[in-house]
Write a protein that holds these residues in place. Sequence first.
Motif, PDB file in Angstrom:
ATOM      1  N   GLY A  58       0.838  -1.199   0.000  1.00 18.01           N
ATOM      2  CA  GLY A  58       0.000   0.000   0.000  1.00 18.01           C
ATOM      3  C   GLY A  58       0.867   1.241   0.000  1.00 18.01           C
ATOM      4  N   CYS A  59       1.852   1.246  -0.856  1.00 13.22           N
ATOM      5  CA  CYS A  59       2.887   2.293  -0.847  1.00 13.22           C
ATOM      6  C   CYS A  59       2.368   3.677  -1.217  1.00 13.22           C
ATOM      7  N   GLY A  60       1.229   3.754  -1.878  1.00 12.28           N
ATOM      8  CA  GLY A  60       0.725   5.052  -2.295  1.00 12.28           C
ATOM      9  C   GLY A  60       1.733   5.769  -3.169  1.00 12.28           C
ATOM     10  N   THR A  61       1.943   7.040  -2.893  1.00 14.71           N
ATOM     11  CA  THR A  61       2.887   7.833  -3.686  1.00 14.71           C
ATOM     12  C   THR A  61       4.289   7.840  -3.085  1.00 14.71           C
ATOM     13  N   GLY A  62       4.522   7.014  -2.066  1.00 16.13           N
ATOM     14  CA  GLY A  62       5.876   6.790  -1.586  1.00 16.13           C
ATOM     15  C   GLY A  62       6.329   7.511  -0.348  1.00 16.13           C
ATOM     16  N   PHE A  63       5.415   7.922   0.520  1.00 16.97           N
ATOM     17  CA  PHE A  63       5.837   8.601   1.749  1.00 16.97           C
ATOM     18  C   PHE A  63       6.777   7.736   2.578  1.00 16.97           C
ATOM     19  N   LEU A  64       6.592   6.435   2.544  1.00 18.18           N
ATOM     20  CA  LEU A  64       7.494   5.528   3.258  1.00 18.18           C
ATOM     21  C   LEU A  64       8.506   4.898   2.300  1.00 18.18           C
ATOM     22  N   THR A  65       8.079   4.580   1.097  1.00 16.16           N
ATOM     23  CA  THR A  65       8.947   3.901   0.134  1.00 16.16           C
ATOM     24  C   THR A  65      10.203   4.710  -0.178  1.00 16.16           C
ATOM     25  N   THR A  66      10.030   5.979  -0.451  1.00 19.01           N
ATOM     26  CA  THR A  66      11.160   6.822  -0.843  1.00 19.01           C
ATOM     27  C   THR A  66      12.238   6.879   0.238  1.00 19.01           C
ATOM     28  N   PRO A  67      11.899   7.135   1.506  1.00 19.64           N
ATOM     29  CA  PRO A  67      12.968   7.117   2.517  1.00 19.64           C
ATOM     30  C   PRO A  67      13.530   5.712   2.781  1.00 19.64           C
ATOM     31  N   LEU A  68      12.738   4.668   2.551  1.00 17.03           N
ATOM     32  CA  LEU A  68      13.275   3.306   2.693  1.00 17.03           C
ATOM     33  C   LEU A  68      14.380   3.068   1.671  1.00 17.03           C
ATOM     34  N   ILE A  69      14.168   3.537   0.447  1.00 14.28           N
ATOM     35  CA  ILE A  69      15.179   3.390  -0.604  1.00 14.28           C
ATOM     36  C   ILE A  69      16.463   4.120  -0.214  1.00 14.28           C
ATOM     37  N   LYS A  70      16.315   5.311   0.334  1.00 14.17           N
ATOM     38  CA  LYS A  70      17.487   6.096   0.735  1.00 14.17           C
ATOM     39  C   LYS A  70      18.180   5.478   1.949  1.00 14.17           C
ATOM     40  N   THR A  71      17.382   5.022   2.914  1.00 11.08           N
ATOM     41  CA  THR A  71      17.931   4.468   4.153  1.00 11.08           C
ATOM     42  C   THR A  71      18.627   3.138   3.927  1.00 11.08           C
ATOM     43  N   PHE A  72      17.992   2.274   3.161  1.00 11.90           N
ATOM     44  CA  PHE A  72      18.550   0.949   2.886  1.00 11.90           C
ATOM     45  C   PHE A  72      19.013   0.919   1.431  1.00 11.90           C
ATOM     46  N   PHE A  74      21.320  -0.330  -0.221  1.00 12.66           N
ATOM     47  CA  PHE A  74      21.763  -1.567  -0.855  1.00 12.66           C
ATOM     48  C   PHE A  74      20.637  -2.588  -0.979  1.00 12.66           C
ATOM     49  N   ALA A  75      19.474  -2.265  -0.479  1.00  9.64           N
ATOM     50  CA  ALA A  75      18.344  -3.200  -0.520  1.00  9.64           C
ATOM     51  C   ALA A  75      17.580  -3.089  -1.834  1.00  9.64           C
ATOM     52  N   ARG A  76      16.976  -4.166  -2.204  1.00  6.87           N
ATOM     53  CA  ARG A  76      16.035  -4.179  -3.331  1.00  6.87           C
ATOM     54  C   ARG A  76      14.664  -3.887  -2.727  1.00  6.87           C
ATOM     55  N   VAL A  77      14.024  -2.810  -3.158  1.00 11.00           N
ATOM     56  CA  VAL A  77      12.736  -2.393  -2.602  1.00 11.00           C
ATOM     57  C   VAL A  77      11.629  -2.693  -3.602  1.00 11.00           C
ATOM     58  N   PHE A  78      10.559  -3.272  -3.092  1.00 14.13           N
ATOM     59  CA  PHE A  78       9.371  -3.583  -3.884  1.00 14.13           C
ATOM     60  C   PHE A  78       8.232  -2.718  -3.358  1.00 14.13           C
ATOM     61  N   ALA A  79       7.547  -2.046  -4.253  1.00  8.60           N
ATOM     62  CA  ALA A  79       6.431  -1.179  -3.884  1.00  8.60           C
ATOM     63  C   ALA A  79       5.165  -1.726  -4.529  1.00  8.60           C
ATOM     64  N   CYS A  80       4.148  -1.974  -3.701  1.00  5.38           N
ATOM     65  CA  CYS A  80       2.882  -2.425  -4.281  1.00  5.38           C
ATOM     66  C   CYS A  80       1.735  -1.586  -3.736  1.00  5.38           C
ATOM     67  N   ASP A  81       0.756  -1.398  -4.587  1.00  4.37           N
ATOM     68  CA  ASP A  81      -0.445  -0.652  -4.216  1.00  4.37           C
ATOM     69  C   ASP A  81      -1.582  -1.146  -5.099  1.00  4.37           C
ATOM     70  N   ILE A  98      14.138  -0.356  -7.407  1.00  8.85           N
ATOM     71  CA  ILE A  98      12.769  -0.533  -6.946  1.00  8.85           C
ATOM     72  C   ILE A  98      11.943  -1.254  -7.999  1.00  8.85           C
ATOM     73  N   ALA A  99      11.065  -2.125  -7.525  1.00 11.99           N
ATOM     74  CA  ALA A  99      10.146  -2.856  -8.400  1.00 11.99           C
ATOM     75  C   ALA A  99       8.726  -2.442  -8.048  1.00 11.99           C
ATOM     76  N   PHE A 100       7.949  -2.116  -9.035  1.00 12.49           N
ATOM     77  CA  PHE A 100       6.571  -1.650  -8.845  1.00 12.49           C
ATOM     78  C   PHE A 100       5.593  -2.737  -9.275  1.00 12.49           C
ATOM     79  N   LEU A 101       4.533  -2.917  -8.485  1.00 13.87           N
ATOM     80  CA  LEU A 101       3.507  -3.873  -8.863  1.00 13.87           C
ATOM     81  C   LEU A 101       2.167  -3.456  -8.271  1.00 13.87           C
TER      82      LEU A 101
END
Length: 138
Positions: A58-72, A74-81, A98-101
């Motif tokens: 439920g990433c929406g427009t990325g209020f949490l996703t965007t800082p997760l990408i910056k914070t981690f 080296f991580a592979r981030v998946f965003a779904c909504d 980042i992978a979107f689905l």
Amino acid sequence: MTLKDSIQIKQRIKEQFSAAAENYDSKASLQKMVAEELLDFILLNTQHAAPSTVLDIGCGTGFLTTPLIKTFSFARVFACDIAHPMLKVLKVKTKGPIAFLSADSELLPYKNGQFDMATSSLTYQWTLYPKTSFLETY
């Protein structure tokens, strides 16, 4: 609740979030604040082991996703909504691995054990069957 009722309700939720996607960031101050507080909580609890794969449900427009990408970084981030237009807005704002689905939290299309961390900010109140959503996440 019948299956037909469930489908209709989910469709309305999806349509409403889809319609709001373009202007969501300017009107969602509470959602942004909650995401910031959740990120602080995540940081406190991942000090010793950074995840290599993260799912934001439920990433929406990325209020949490965007800082997760910056914070981690080296991580592979998946965003779904469930609302694809939300993902389109996030895609424009985001750089990085980042992978979107477009996906429903009650039926996540990922393999068991695929993620080191699953996050979600203000998503589960929109689910019709929270137990199903939590089991899918688990």
